[in-house]
Design an enzyme around this catalytic site. Structure first.
Site, PDB file in Angstrom:
ATOM      1  N   LYS A   1       1.547  -2.909   1.613  1.00 19.54           N
ATOM      2  CA  LYS A   1       2.203  -4.196   1.789  1.00 19.54           C
ATOM      3  C   LYS A   1       3.454  -4.251   0.892  1.00 19.54           C
ATOM      4  CE  LYS A   1      -1.418  -4.804   4.407  1.00 19.54           C
ATOM      5  NZ  LYS A   1      -2.682  -5.373   3.997  1.00 19.54           N
TER       6      LYS A   1
ATOM      7  N   ARG B   1      -6.211  17.378  -3.354  1.00 13.90           N
ATOM      8  CA  ARG B   1      -7.229  16.331  -3.144  1.00 13.90           C
ATOM      9  C   ARG B   1      -7.605  15.693  -4.483  1.00 13.90           C
ATOM     10  NH1 ARG B   1     -12.444  17.183  -2.683  1.00 13.90           N
ATOM     11  NH2 ARG B   1     -12.277  19.201  -1.664  1.00 13.90           N
TER      12      ARG B   1
HETATM   13  C1  PLP Z   1      -4.073  -4.841   4.050  1.00 12.34           C
HETATM   14  C2  PLP Z   1      -4.963  -5.242   2.956  1.00 12.34           C
HETATM   15  C3  PLP Z   1      -5.891  -4.355   2.394  1.00 12.34           C
HETATM   16  C4  PLP Z   1      -6.138  -2.982   2.971  1.00 12.34           C
HETATM   17  O1  PLP Z   1      -5.056  -2.143   2.817  1.00 12.34           O
HETATM   18  P1  PLP Z   1      -4.738  -0.923   3.827  1.00 12.34           P
HETATM   19  O2  PLP Z   1      -3.627  -0.243   3.153  1.00 12.34           O
HETATM   20  O3  PLP Z   1      -4.410  -1.540   5.144  1.00 12.34           O
HETATM   21  O4  PLP Z   1      -5.983  -0.106   3.905  1.00 12.34           O
HETATM   22  C5  PLP Z   1      -6.625  -4.783   1.306  1.00 12.34           C
HETATM   23  N1  PLP Z   1      -6.493  -6.012   0.803  1.00 12.34           N
HETATM   24  C6  PLP Z   1      -5.626  -6.902   1.303  1.00 12.34           C
HETATM   25  C7  PLP Z   1      -5.513  -8.243   0.685  1.00 12.34           C
HETATM   26  C8  PLP Z   1      -4.849  -6.550   2.405  1.00 12.34           C
HETATM   27  O5  PLP Z   1      -4.012  -7.448   2.933  1.00 12.34           O
END
Ligand code: PLP
Length: 388
Positions: free
Chosen positions: A208, A59
Site C-alpha cells: 500500500k 530464502r
Molecule cells: C492489504 C492489506 C493487508 C495485506 O497485504 P497484502 O500485501 O495484500 O498481502 C494487510 N493489512 C491491511 C490493513 C491491508 O489493507
C-alpha cells in the site's frame, strides 16, 4: 501534519554505504541472486549456523531486501525488521511463528478480512480467536482469556477507521502476559509509531503506502531483535514468503517519496472527506480526524488518504450506481497508491457478512490518490447526482 524531519531524512538517505575511497551509489544495487558463493567450506558452515544475519541463500537473507528492512526498522524505531513477499506473508509468519495449539488470539477493532480468514484456518491447529468491536478498555480486559497469547490491533480499523487506545490496550495485554501486534499499514510509520506506545510487533503491507505505486507486493514485521529472530527461524525461512530483490528495490524507491506523498494524501483526503460530510446524499463520513466530538489522539501524528462514507440511500443498487458513475478513482481492491481507488463491502445479500464486522450498509471506501482534491470533489459531486 508535517512529517518528522528525522523520518524524512531516513526516507531520503542512500540505501547503501559508500565503499572507502569510492563515490557512493544513491540506490542499492539489486542482488538478483538466489545463492551466495563462500570462499571456504567452513565459511559456508558458519553462514548456515547464523542464517538470520548471513547471506547464504535468498530464502533467508538478501542484501537488497536487507536494505529495505533496515529502512523500515529505522522508521518504526524498532531493532529489527523482516520483509516478506506480501502483507499476508508477514501476518502469516507472525501467527505461525508465535502461536501454539491451545492459544487464543484477540483481534481488537475492525480487522482486515484475510487476516481473520487466516485466523479461522488456524482453528485446524487448535488456535482459537475472537473479534472484539467494543473498543473501551474494560471490554478488552473482559475479552482476554487465560490462554490469550496475542492481542492483534488495527488502529484505525479497517473500513470504519475507528481509533483504539493503543497504549491502553498494550498495557492491559502486557499485564495479562500476552503479546501485542498492530497492523500499521494505514498510518505508515510516519504517522504512528506503535512500538513507542508499548506494542511488541508492528506489521505492514508495504503493497500500500510504503511501496506507494501499485507496482509491487510486499510485507514487513518490526520488533525486538530476539522476537524477529524467533520469527525468522520458525516461519520466515520455512514458509518462503520472501520479497524478491527487484521488488525490494522498488520498495526502497517508493520509500524515498513517502513523506511528500503522505502529506499530500492527508491534506487532499481531509478536503474530500470534509466536502462529503456536508453532502445531503451522504449519511456519515468515517475519517479519524472528522469524528464528531472526538480529538485525534496525540499518538496519531497524522491521517492518511483512506476513509469511507455511507450513502443516505444505503442499498446495493445505489452503491453500485455511484461507483459506476465515478470517473477518476479506479474500481478495485487495495489502496495507498498514487491513483485514487474506490470499493465497497456491499454485496446484494450481505446483511450477515456485514454484521460480523458491524459494517453499515451503503458504505464506500475511498483511497485518495494524487489527482488533486478539487478534481476528486468535482467527480464525486457529479457521481452523487445519481442518488440525489
Ligand atoms: C492489504 C492489506 C493487508 C495485506 O497485504 P497484502 O500485501 O495484500 O498481502 C494487510 N493489512 C491491511 C490493513 C491491508 O489493507
Amino acid at each position: 501534519m508535517p512529517v518528522d524531519p528525522e523520518d524524512a531524512q531516513i526516507c531520503l538517505q542512500p540505501d547503501v554505504e559508500a565503499e572507502p575511497g569510492r563515490p557512493a551509489p544513491t540506490s542499492a544495487p539489486i542482488a538478483q541472486t538466489s545463492l551466495f558463493d563462500h570462499a571456504t567450506f567452513q565459511e559456508l558452515v558458519d553462514g548456515l549456523a547464523s542464517e538470520h544475519v548471513r547471506t547464504v541463500y535468498s530464502r533467508g537473507r538478501n542484501p537488497t531486501v536487507m536494505a529495505a528492512e533496515r529502512k523500515i526498522a529505522r522508521l518504526e524505531r524498532g531493532e529489527s525488521c523482516l520483509c516478506f513477499g506480501s502483507g499476508m506473508g508477514a501476518i502469516g509468519a507472525v501467527l505461525f511463528g508465535l502461536l501454539e495449539a491451545g492459544d487464543h488470539v484477540l483481534f481488537v477493532n475492525q480487522t482486515y478480512g484475510p487476516t481473520l480468514q487466516l485466523a479461522a484456518q488456524l482453528r485446524r491447529f487448535g488456535i482459537e480467536h475472537d473479534l472484539l468491536l467494543d473498543l473501551d478498555l474494560r471490554s478488552v480486559e473482559t475479552a482476554l482469556r487465560p490462554e490469550t497469547r496475542l492481542v492483534w490491533m488495527e488502529s484505525p480499523g479497517t473500513m470504519l477507521f475507528r481509533l483504539l487506545d493503543v497504549t491502553g490496550v498494550a498495557r492491559i495485554a502486557r499485564a495479562h502476559g500476552a503479546l501485542t501486534c498492530l497492523d500499521n499499514s494505514w498510518s505508515t510509520p510516519l504517522f504512528q509509531k506503535p512500538l513507542a506506545a508499548g506494542v511488541d510487533l508492528v506489521v505492514h503491507t508495504c503493497t500500500k503506502y510504503l511501496g506507494g505505486h501499485s507496482d509491487l507486493l510486499a510485507g514487513a514485521v518490526v520488533g525486538s531483535r530476539e522476537r524477529i529472530e524467533t520469527i525468522f527461524y520458525r516461519s520466515y525461512l520455512l514458509l518462503g514468503s520472501v520479497l524478491a530483490p527487484f521488488d525490494a528495490w522498488l520498495l526502497l524507491r517508493g520509500l524515498r517519496t513517502l513523506p511528500v506523498r503522505m502529506e499530500r494524501h492527508e491534506r487532499d483526503a481531509l478536503d474530500v472527506a470534509s466536502y462529503l460530510a456536508t453532502h445531503p446524499a451522504v449519511r456519515a463520513v468515517h475519517h479519524p480526524a472528522l469524528v464528531p466530538g472526538a480529538a485525534v489522539p496525540e499518538a496519531l501524528g497524522g491521517t492518511s488518504g483512506v476513509f469511507s462514507f455511507e450513502l443516505a440511500r444505503d442499498d446495493y443498487d445505489s452503491v453500485r450506481a455511484v461507483l459506476d458513475a465515478l470517473e477518476i478513482p479506479l474500481l478495485g481492491v487495495s489502496w495507498g497508491g498514487v491513483e485514487s481507488v474506490a470499493i465497497s463491502p456491499a454485496r446484494p445479500d450481505d446483511a450477515q457478512a456485514r454484521a460480523r464486522q458491524r459494517l453499515p450498509a451503503g458504505l464506500i471506501r475511498l483511497s485518495v490518490g494524487l489527482e488533486g482534491a478539487g478534481a476528486l470533489i468535482a467527480d464525486l459531486e457529479r457521481a452523487l447526482t445519481v442518488v440525489a
